[in-house]
Design an enzyme around this catalytic site. Structure first.
Site, short mmCIF file in Angstrom:
data_model
loop_
_atom_site.label_atom_id
_atom_site.label_comp_id
_atom_site.label_asym_id
_atom_site.label_seq_id
_atom_site.Cartn_x
_atom_site.Cartn_y
_atom_site.Cartn_z
N ASN A 10 0.84 -1.20 0.00
CA ASN A 10 0.00 0.00 0.00
C ASN A 10 0.88 1.26 0.00
O ASN A 10 0.68 2.17 0.80
CB ASN A 10 -0.96 0.00 1.19
N GLU A 36 1.39 -3.16 -5.01
CA GLU A 36 0.91 -1.80 -4.77
C GLU A 36 2.06 -0.89 -4.33
O GLU A 36 2.04 -0.30 -3.26
CB GLU A 36 -0.25 -1.78 -3.75
N ASP A 149 -1.64 -10.16 -3.99
CA ASP A 149 -2.95 -9.72 -3.54
C ASP A 149 -3.94 -10.04 -4.65
O ASP A 149 -3.98 -9.36 -5.68
CB ASP A 149 -2.90 -8.22 -3.25
N ASN A 151 -7.21 -10.07 -4.22
CA ASN A 151 -8.43 -9.28 -4.00
C ASN A 151 -9.71 -10.12 -4.06
O ASN A 151 -10.77 -9.63 -4.47
CB ASN A 151 -8.50 -8.11 -4.99
N HIS A 249 -2.27 -4.53 4.75
CA HIS A 249 -2.09 -5.96 4.57
C HIS A 249 -0.99 -6.46 5.50
O HIS A 249 -0.18 -5.68 5.98
CB HIS A 249 -1.68 -6.29 3.12
#
Length: 260
Positions: A10, A36, A149, A151, A249
């Site tokens: 992130n 990310e 990830d 999702n 995360h």
């Protein structure tokens, strides 16, 4: 022993500010897949590119401050593949593959569909085109692990409040069925679930920033290491690290008894 870690950062610069680079060498990992990045190549310092005995490879999004994936490794790869060769997907920096001997490691950041109906349709379009690529990877004759990830929470035990999320992206029936096709039709193995088939609260890797989700452990399992069967069979331990927080995360670590 081959130790592989996957973590959605992130924002790599934000994660570094929270101690990510200090934590990284302590893990003694061979490969660390990150997602990310939210950074361009010019934003990465020398310390971020090559932290303590590792070298990083990155696939950045064209849009500044958005998406992007990377892989850190202690070993030089024989081949680096950036992107899928699909223009709109590659513009978002969502796929990076490193090949080492008979092992391939992928860092994947599958789109989120939660922000709008438009993004949900983009996610579905990605899934439609990525499924055959996964089939090709499975059939390539190498041992492969796709970390990242995804999702998607696959099953009811993969998130705290599954009943109230059945109409939300990340737990839609279509998304869950798509992930199931990887396992049931193509033959891929969900490595964490192989090691911990019944884990609930301990399995979560993402927590919303709303409603004290972290403090109450109201989480989702969105981060996976999905591997070819022979590689998955060598997995000896798997865990989610929660002692420090670098993003929304948590790192997923798997140890494999595998010789590259």
């Amino acid at each position: 022993m081959l130790r592989i870690i996957s973590l959605n950062l992130n924002g790599i610069r934000s994660a570094v500010g929270k101690g990510f680079l200090d934590w990284l060498p302590q893990q003694q990992a061979d490969v660390v897949c990150v997602q990310e990045l939210k950074a361009q190549a010019g934003d990465l310092s020398a310390a971020i590119r090559a932290p303590a005995g590792m070298q990083g490879w990155f696939h950045h999004a064209e849009k500044k401050g958005y998406s992007g994936v990377g892989i850190y490794s202690r070993h030089e790869p024989e081949r680096v593949t950036e992107g899928l060769g699909i223009a709109d997907i590659d513009a978002e920096g969502r796929f990076l593959q490193l090949d080492f001997g008979r092992l391939s490691v992928v860092s994947l950041y599958l789109p989120s569909g939660s922000s709008s109906e438009e993004r949900l349709q983009i996610k579905f379009r990605f899934m439609e085109r990525f499924l055959p690529h996964m089939a090709k990877l499975y059939a390539c004759g190498r041992e492969v692990v796709v970390c990242g990830d995804w999702n998607i929470a696959h099953r009811e035990i993969d998130l705290k409040n599954w009943k109230s999320n059945q109409k939300n992206s990340g737990f839609l029936p279509e998304e869950r069925a798509w992930l199931g096709r990887l396992f049931d039709e193509q033959g891929w193995v969900d490595v964490y679930r192989r090691l911990h088939p019944d884990a609930t609260d301990a399995c979560y890797t993402w927590w919303s920033n709303r409603g004290q989700a972290w403090a109450k452990n109201v989480g989702w399992r969105l981060d996976y290491q999905i591997a070819t069967p022979a590689l998955a069979a060598t997995a000896r331990s798997g865990s989610v690290y929660k002692n420090q927080r670098f993003s929304d995360h948590a790192p997923l670590t798997i140890d494999y008894d595998f010789q590259r």
